[in-house]
Design an enzyme around this catalytic site. Structure first.
Site, PDB file in Angstrom:
ATOM      1  N   GLU A   1      55.847  38.737  32.924  1.00 27.41           N
ATOM      2  CA  GLU A   1      55.626  37.640  33.619  1.00 27.41           C
ATOM      3  C   GLU A   1      55.262  37.116  34.893  1.00 27.41           C
ATOM      4  O   GLU A   1      54.906  37.697  35.367  1.00 27.41           O
ATOM      5  CB  GLU A   1      57.641  36.758  34.023  1.00 27.41           C
ATOM      6  CG  GLU A   1      57.628  38.126  34.409  1.00 27.41           C
ATOM      7  CD  GLU A   1      58.071  38.292  36.177  1.00 27.41           C
ATOM      8  OE1 GLU A   1      57.980  36.698  36.767  1.00 27.41           O
ATOM      9  OE2 GLU A   1      58.223  38.259  36.813  1.00 27.41           O
TER      10      GLU A   1
ATOM     11  N   CYS B   1      59.145  41.431  44.591  1.00 31.87           N
ATOM     12  CA  CYS B   1      58.641  41.736  43.453  1.00 31.87           C
ATOM     13  C   CYS B   1      57.304  42.697  43.782  1.00 31.87           C
ATOM     14  O   CYS B   1      57.477  44.225  43.565  1.00 31.87           O
ATOM     15  CB  CYS B   1      57.379  40.993  43.090  1.00 31.87           C
ATOM     16  SG  CYS B   1      59.277  39.832  42.004  1.00 31.87           S
TER      17      CYS B   1
ATOM     18  N   LYS C   1      58.581  46.127  45.367  1.00 35.03           N
ATOM     19  CA  LYS C   1      58.952  46.965  44.751  1.00 35.03           C
ATOM     20  C   LYS C   1      57.674  47.339  44.094  1.00 35.03           C
ATOM     21  O   LYS C   1      57.383  48.760  43.400  1.00 35.03           O
ATOM     22  CB  LYS C   1      59.983  46.044  43.913  1.00 35.03           C
ATOM     23  CG  LYS C   1      60.168  46.993  42.738  1.00 35.03           C
ATOM     24  CD  LYS C   1      61.522  46.439  41.852  1.00 35.03           C
ATOM     25  CE  LYS C   1      60.772  45.394  41.341  1.00 35.03           C
ATOM     26  NZ  LYS C   1      60.511  45.256  39.915  1.00 35.03           N
TER      27      LYS C   1
HETATM   28  C1  UGA Z   1      55.418  37.603  42.575  1.00 27.42           C
HETATM   29  C2  UGA Z   1      53.586  37.540  41.557  1.00 27.42           C
HETATM   30  O1  UGA Z   1      52.321  36.099  42.429  1.00 27.42           O
HETATM   31  C3  UGA Z   1      54.319  36.652  40.342  1.00 27.42           C
HETATM   32  O2  UGA Z   1      53.227  35.962  39.690  1.00 27.42           O
HETATM   33  C4  UGA Z   1      54.742  37.905  39.340  1.00 27.42           C
HETATM   34  O3  UGA Z   1      55.527  36.762  38.225  1.00 27.42           O
HETATM   35  C5  UGA Z   1      56.058  38.023  40.720  1.00 27.42           C
HETATM   36  O4  UGA Z   1      55.796  38.422  41.780  1.00 27.42           O
HETATM   37  C6  UGA Z   1      57.189  39.041  40.015  1.00 27.42           C
HETATM   38  O5  UGA Z   1      56.382  39.632  39.448  1.00 27.42           O
HETATM   39  O6  UGA Z   1      58.262  38.451  39.530  1.00 27.42           O
HETATM   40  P1  UGA Z   1      56.542  35.933  44.039  1.00 27.42           P
HETATM   41  O7  UGA Z   1      57.344  37.693  44.788  1.00 27.42           O
HETATM   42  O8  UGA Z   1      58.355  35.308  43.730  1.00 27.42           O
HETATM   43  O9  UGA Z   1      55.735  35.924  43.015  1.00 27.42           O
HETATM   44  O10 UGA Z   1      56.012  35.196  45.259  1.00 27.42           O
HETATM   45  P2  UGA Z   1      54.555  34.931  45.337  1.00 27.42           P
HETATM   46  O11 UGA Z   1      54.425  33.606  45.851  1.00 27.42           O
HETATM   47  O12 UGA Z   1      54.134  35.608  44.987  1.00 27.42           O
HETATM   48  O13 UGA Z   1      54.844  35.144  47.072  1.00 27.42           O
HETATM   49  C7  UGA Z   1      55.187  36.927  47.190  1.00 27.42           C
HETATM   50  C8  UGA Z   1      55.068  36.961  49.070  1.00 27.42           C
HETATM   51  O14 UGA Z   1      53.266  37.291  49.533  1.00 27.42           O
HETATM   52  C9  UGA Z   1      55.977  36.426  49.800  1.00 27.42           C
HETATM   53  O15 UGA Z   1      56.795  37.028  50.974  1.00 27.42           O
HETATM   54  C10 UGA Z   1      54.700  35.453  50.206  1.00 27.42           C
HETATM   55  O16 UGA Z   1      55.593  34.415  51.906  1.00 27.42           O
HETATM   56  C11 UGA Z   1      53.493  36.232  50.502  1.00 27.42           C
HETATM   57  N1  UGA Z   1      52.408  34.995  50.586  1.00 27.42           N
HETATM   58  C12 UGA Z   1      52.067  34.718  49.440  1.00 27.42           C
HETATM   59  C13 UGA Z   1      51.793  35.027  51.903  1.00 27.42           C
HETATM   60  O17 UGA Z   1      51.918  36.351  52.648  1.00 27.42           O
HETATM   61  N2  UGA Z   1      50.317  34.953  52.088  1.00 27.42           N
HETATM   62  C14 UGA Z   1      49.618  34.037  50.478  1.00 27.42           C
HETATM   63  O18 UGA Z   1      48.565  33.523  50.637  1.00 27.42           O
HETATM   64  C15 UGA Z   1      50.671  34.110  50.026  1.00 27.42           C
END
Ligand code: UGA
Length: 443
Positions: A151, A263, A266
């Site tokens: 996913e 995610c 980990k």
């Molecule tokens: C992430 C991936 O984006 C999904 O594609 C994947 O399915 C998911 O992990 C998973 O393995 O289940 P998620 O962790 O829910 O999704 O959220 P993200 O939007 O990716 O953000 C992750 C972290 O990165 C957050 O703390 C966010 O604030 C940070 N982030 C994101 C930044 O610091 N800068 C950015 O430009 C984007």
């Protein structure tokens, strides 16, 4: 089609609800009866925009049901999605005991062909173990396929992501499995989505490689943000400048306090471990982790540089969730920030639109930690406001009201959510923007 989903966490729940919404018949199984009644009434125990609505609609239409009867769920359909947790073990490796448990239960109840689909994030070649386990524990020699369909759902936009995939990846070993997936995802491919049919091992690896790459992209921009602070350039000018290159792209180049969640931290750790198990040193990802951890430390240093002494100061924190759009606080930067500031004797005033309940399980309310259900209320007599999560509602604040409520108009923004030019009258600090500048972009 009839679909079984095992696991009702963020991934299982969104997957089950969205498949039902596409017109499939879904039975979603979870281990315990906790929240079962609520789920069968369409009430989600997790906050995910749009999820409760589609749950309710599809329960009314009789297309989705929740059970803790795993045997019934396995008998229900020939397509079984495994969406259980694969948490980090002490060694950094993914703990696959829940996957093994489900594989054994499938084996014990296997009496006709099943397509077993790993959706949980698992190390490369886990499908071999799932296959071996099912063969070992099943009584008869019944045909089955084990496939991988990772996913790519982001928390906070999971329902949208399910319905608007950049690509769908499936790893299969038989024509039969391939045909089932083509039918299952036909409504997507008909609308132009890419369905990538590959091997199970490649599909498993694609997931870890994707998440690690995105984490690396964030750490990369955060390192450049550090450099920008030293040389006096606004990081957004750099992110835009490199992001317009289509080979790089602007997404995931928002600098800030670093990534968190269930995610990236980990999966990066697990990927380092997978490489190590194969004799490789994934130094690139170790550095990614280090930069990410440093962002939290540097943010704390920034607070100290601004406030000098924290003791007895009122510090308001807006944002406890690891990102906007979720109530999830796993690996959230706010945890480290609150823990460390709490040691300094500051009075912490916390607000988050969704994550308060989860956060309160970690940090009980006491004389130094107070929770608020109104963000303005949390600001009263504050010496500083810290922005830790990029919630949209923080971007649309009434700055005059904010200034009027605070004892000192100091904002330390860990997510760069404000345009510096509207911060007149505030002492405003952010990440990688020691000097505020803007490029002129003509299209
Ligand atoms: C992430 C991936 O984006 C999904 O594609 C994947 O399915 C998911 O992990 C998973 O393995 O289940 P998620 O962790 O829910 O999704 O959220 P993200 O939007 O990716 O953000 C992750 C972290 O990165 C957050 O703390 C966010 O604030 C940070 N982030 C994101 C930044 O610091 N800068 C950015 O430009 C984007």
């Amino acid at each position: 089609m009839k679909i079984t989903v095992i696991g009702a966490g963020y991934v299982g729940l969104v997957t089950a609800a969205c498949f039902a919404d596409l017109g499939n018949q879904v039975l979603c199984a979870k281990k315990t009866s906790k929240n079962l009644d609520k789920l069968n009434k369409g009430i989600s125990h997790i906050y995910e925009p749009g999820l409760s609505e589609i749950l309710k609609t599809n329960i009314e239409k009789g297309r989705i049901e929740f059970t803790n009867d795993i045997k019934r769920a396995i008998d229900f359909s020939d397509i079984i999605f495994i969406c259980v947790g694969t948490p980090q073990s002490d060694s950094g490796k993914a703990d696959l005991s829940q996957v093994e448990d489900v594989a054994r239960q499938i084996a014990e109840n296997l009496d006709n062909y099943k397509l077993i689909v790993e959706k949980s994030t698992v190390p490369v070649n886990t499908h071999q173990w799932v296959k071996k386990t099912i063969k070992r524990y099943s009584k008869d020699n019944i045909e089955f396929d084990v496939s991988s369909n990772p996913e790519f759902l982001r928390e906070g936009t999971g329902v949208y992501d399910f319905n608007n995939p950049d690509r769908i990846v499936v790893g299969v070993e038989s024509e039969k499995a391939s045909t089932i997936f083509k039918e299952l995802y036909r409504s997507f491919t008909e609308k132009g989505s890419t369905l990538l049919i590959t091997t199970p091992a490649a599909a498993e690896l694609i997931k870890h490689a994707s998440n690690s790459f995105l984490a690396m992209k964030i750490s990369y921009i955060n390192m450049i943000a550090e450099l920008c602070e030293k040389v006096g350039i606004d990081i957004n000018m750099i992110a835009d400048g490199i992001g317009y290159d289509q080979r790089i792209g602007r997404d995931f180049l928002n600098s800030g306090i670093g990534y968190g969640g269930s995610c990236f931290p980990k999966d990066v750790k697990a990927f380092i471990k997978i490489a190590e198990d194969h004799g490789l040193d994934f130094g690139l990802l170790k550095e990614t982790e280090k930069i990410n951890a440093d962002m939290r430390k540097r943010f704390l240093e920034k607070i100290e540089n601004v406030l000098w002494m924290n003791k007895d100061k009122n510090i308001t924190i807006w944002g406890l969730a690891f990102k906007k759009g979720t109530d999830d606080i796993r690996e959230a930067p706010a945890i480290d920030i609150v823990r460390e500031l709490n040691k300094t004797g500051a009075n912490l005033r916390l607000y988050d639109p969704q994550a308060r309940e989860n956060f309160q399980k970690l940090f009980l309310e006491n004389k130094n930690i107070k929770y608020f259900s109104d963000k303005y209320e949390a600001l009263k007599d504050s010496d500083a406001l810290l922005i830790i999560t990029e919630w949209e509602e923080f971007k649309k604040i009434d700055l005059n009201k904010v200034k009027g409520l605070m004892r000192l108009p100091i904002i330390i923004d860990g997510r760069n959510i404000y345009e510096p030019e509207v911060m007149n009258g505030f002492e405003y600090y952010s990440i990688g923007r020691e000097k505020f500048e803007k490029s002129e972009i003509m299209k």
